[in-house]
Scaffold this active site. Structure first.
Site, PDB file in Angstrom:
ATOM      1  N   HIS A   2       0.843  -1.206   0.000  1.00 47.94           N
ATOM      2  CA  HIS A   2       0.000   0.000   0.000  1.00 47.94           C
ATOM      3  C   HIS A   2       0.877   1.255   0.000  1.00 47.94           C
ATOM      4  O   HIS A   2       0.667   2.177  -0.800  1.00 47.94           O
ATOM      5  CB  HIS A   2      -0.896  -0.055   1.241  1.00 47.94           C
ATOM      6  CG  HIS A   2      -1.732   1.164   1.487  1.00 47.94           C
ATOM      7  ND1 HIS A   2      -3.104   1.162   1.365  1.00 47.94           N
ATOM      8  CD2 HIS A   2      -1.406   2.426   1.881  1.00 47.94           C
ATOM      9  CE1 HIS A   2      -3.583   2.364   1.653  1.00 47.94           C
ATOM     10  NE2 HIS A   2      -2.561   3.147   1.985  1.00 47.94           N
ATOM     11  N   GLU A   3       1.871   1.279   0.887  1.00 45.09           N
ATOM     12  CA  GLU A   3       2.734   2.465   0.992  1.00 45.09           C
ATOM     13  C   GLU A   3       3.653   2.604  -0.219  1.00 45.09           C
ATOM     14  O   GLU A   3       3.920   3.722  -0.670  1.00 45.09           O
ATOM     15  CB  GLU A   3       3.554   2.407   2.286  1.00 45.09           C
ATOM     16  CG  GLU A   3       2.722   2.394   3.563  1.00 45.09           C
ATOM     17  CD  GLU A   3       1.740   3.563   3.653  1.00 45.09           C
ATOM     18  OE1 GLU A   3       2.082   4.666   3.163  1.00 45.09           O
ATOM     19  OE2 GLU A   3       0.642   3.365   4.193  1.00 45.09           O
ATOM     20  N   HIS A  38       1.684   4.252  -2.829  1.00 44.12           N
ATOM     21  CA  HIS A  38       1.690   5.703  -2.647  1.00 44.12           C
ATOM     22  C   HIS A  38       2.949   6.319  -3.263  1.00 44.12           C
ATOM     23  O   HIS A  38       2.886   7.352  -3.929  1.00 44.12           O
ATOM     24  CB  HIS A  38       1.654   6.038  -1.155  1.00 44.12           C
ATOM     25  CG  HIS A  38       0.287   6.058  -0.539  1.00 44.12           C
ATOM     26  ND1 HIS A  38      -0.798   6.664  -1.135  1.00 44.12           N
ATOM     27  CD2 HIS A  38      -0.163   5.561   0.645  1.00 44.12           C
ATOM     28  CE1 HIS A  38      -1.857   6.546  -0.345  1.00 44.12           C
ATOM     29  NE2 HIS A  38      -1.503   5.866   0.736  1.00 44.12           N
ATOM     30  N   GLU A  90      -6.252   6.721  -1.128  1.00 39.63           N
ATOM     31  CA  GLU A  90      -6.147   5.559  -0.242  1.00 39.63           C
ATOM     32  C   GLU A  90      -6.753   4.322  -0.888  1.00 39.63           C
ATOM     33  O   GLU A  90      -6.252   3.203  -0.719  1.00 39.63           O
ATOM     34  CB  GLU A  90      -6.839   5.849   1.092  1.00 39.63           C
ATOM     35  CG  GLU A  90      -6.075   6.793   1.994  1.00 39.63           C
ATOM     36  CD  GLU A  90      -4.720   6.232   2.380  1.00 39.63           C
ATOM     37  OE1 GLU A  90      -4.646   5.085   2.849  1.00 39.63           O
ATOM     38  OE2 GLU A  90      -3.718   6.941   2.186  1.00 39.63           O
TER      39      GLU A  90
END
Length: 368
Positions: A142-143, A146, A193
């Site tokens: 997930h990060e 980003h 997100e």
């Protein structure tokens, strides 16, 4: 990339075999609203110059020094299992430079990716202690998502402006202006997100682990007391429950948040995992980074508008359904009014009637 024995070819990553996506563009997994905003920003003339000028005002150096001095930097000798996950995630999403990652003491489960020049990933101890290996792999992915999307830049600006909003709260006009910008950034970030959740699924390639991680963020480390299907049912109940007053309360509840509600995130991710787009991506058909420069802003906005139109159509929320019904009614009214005006001003000529009925200049028209 992992081999058949479950060991990463670079050595030491305890992992089952996962697919890799060479050259993947972040457009492959970005939520339509997130993608259209990013494409527009990237195409905006002078955007990079403005942000470089703004970087002098942002406390990025201070943040880096703070994490370096008062957190634990993930490496081969510190939190090595997290370091393996980070390198594996960067390998799967083909991110050339592995961003630094820190673990900071904080009982609140959280993770973030910040930084203007270079992204920095931060995990709290509360999160590290809460999640198992596969759940954590999805979070690290997930990060990294980003980072690949360039979200770290805008997240840093959001943090900065939120701080500014607090400092100028006593100035009416100044507070209103900054708050408006912060509110808009938060709305974009909530969509980002959802994009990053998709990136986490691409890295972990385990939907159940992603679901469990989101469920734990909502209910803590009591997995034996929770059920993924029941958790997803909550999202459905949340969307369609109540009346117009509840719909307004939902909006007010989400406005100050930087993240969507966890049940909503779980439902959105499951829906995407069942989509044709996800299946094509897993089959190796996805947009490449090399094509990003040719991306059309208009096409991105059109896709975003189409997504929202479909969302309104499918929504069970009372307020959203009302807005959709009103919009549909307005369209029907406009169509009916247009037809009446054509009848009045068209004079009922045979040619006009033939065009309206799709007959064109057929023999039937001339016979009439």
């Amino acid at each position: 990339m992992t081999d058949n024995h479950g060991e990463d070819q670079r050595g030491g990553v305890p992992s089952r075999q996962r697919k890799r996506f060479p050259g993947i563009s972040s457009r492959a997994y970005e939520h339509p609203a997130d993608r259209s905003a990013l494409v527009a920003l990237r195409k905006l003339s002078g955007f990079d110059t403005v942000f470089k000028a703004l970087s002098g005002l942002l406390p990025e150096r201070s943040l880096r020094l703070l994490y370096l001095s008062d957190s634990v930097r993930v490496s081969d000798v510190q939190f090595s299992h997290l370091n393996d996950m980070l390198r594996d995630a960067c390998h799967i999403l083909d991110l050339d430079k592995v961003p630094p990652m820190y673990v900071t003491q904080n009982p609140v489960p959280n993770a973030m990716c910040v930084g203007l020049d270079e992204p920095v990933i931060v995990l709290t101890t509360g999160l590290v202690e809460l999640l198992d290996e596969e759940e954590m792999r999805a979070v690290v992915g997930h990060e990294v998502g980003h980072a690949l999307s360039g979200h770290a830049v805008y997240r840093t600006v959001l943090l900065f402006l939120t701080n500014v909003a607090l400092k100028v709260a006593w100035i009416p006009l100044g507070s209103m202006a900054v708050t408006a910008i912060v509110t808009a950034l938060r709305e974009w970030f909530r969509k980002s997100e959802l994009s990053a959740d998709r990136a986490g699924l691409l890295v972990g390639q385990d939907l159940q682990a992603s679901m469990r991680g989101l469920m734990k963020l909502a209910g803590g480390n009591h997995l034996h007391e929770m059920n993924v299907d029941a958790f997803l049912a909550q999202a459905d109940e949340y969307e369609k429950a109540g009346d117009l007053r509840d719909s307004v309360l939902k909006i007010l509840n989400v406005l100050p948040r930087s993240h969507p509600f966890t049940t909503v995130r779980a439902a959105e991710l499951k829906k995407w995992s069942e989509s044709r787009d996800y299946q094509r991506l897993m089959d190796g058909h996805y947009p490449k980074r090399s094509e990003d420069k040719d991306t059309s802003v208009t096409d991105s906005f059109r896709e975003s508008a189409g997504h929202y139109a479909q969302t309104v159509k499918d929504s069970k929320d009372p307020l959203v359904k009302l807005v959709g019904d009103i919009a549909g009614g307005a369209g029907d009214l406009a169509g009916d009014l247009g037809g009446r005006l054509r009848n009045v001003f068209g004079g009922g000529a045979p040619k006009d009637r033939g065009e309206d009925t799709g007959k064109g200049g057929s023999g039937q028209d001339s016979a009439e």
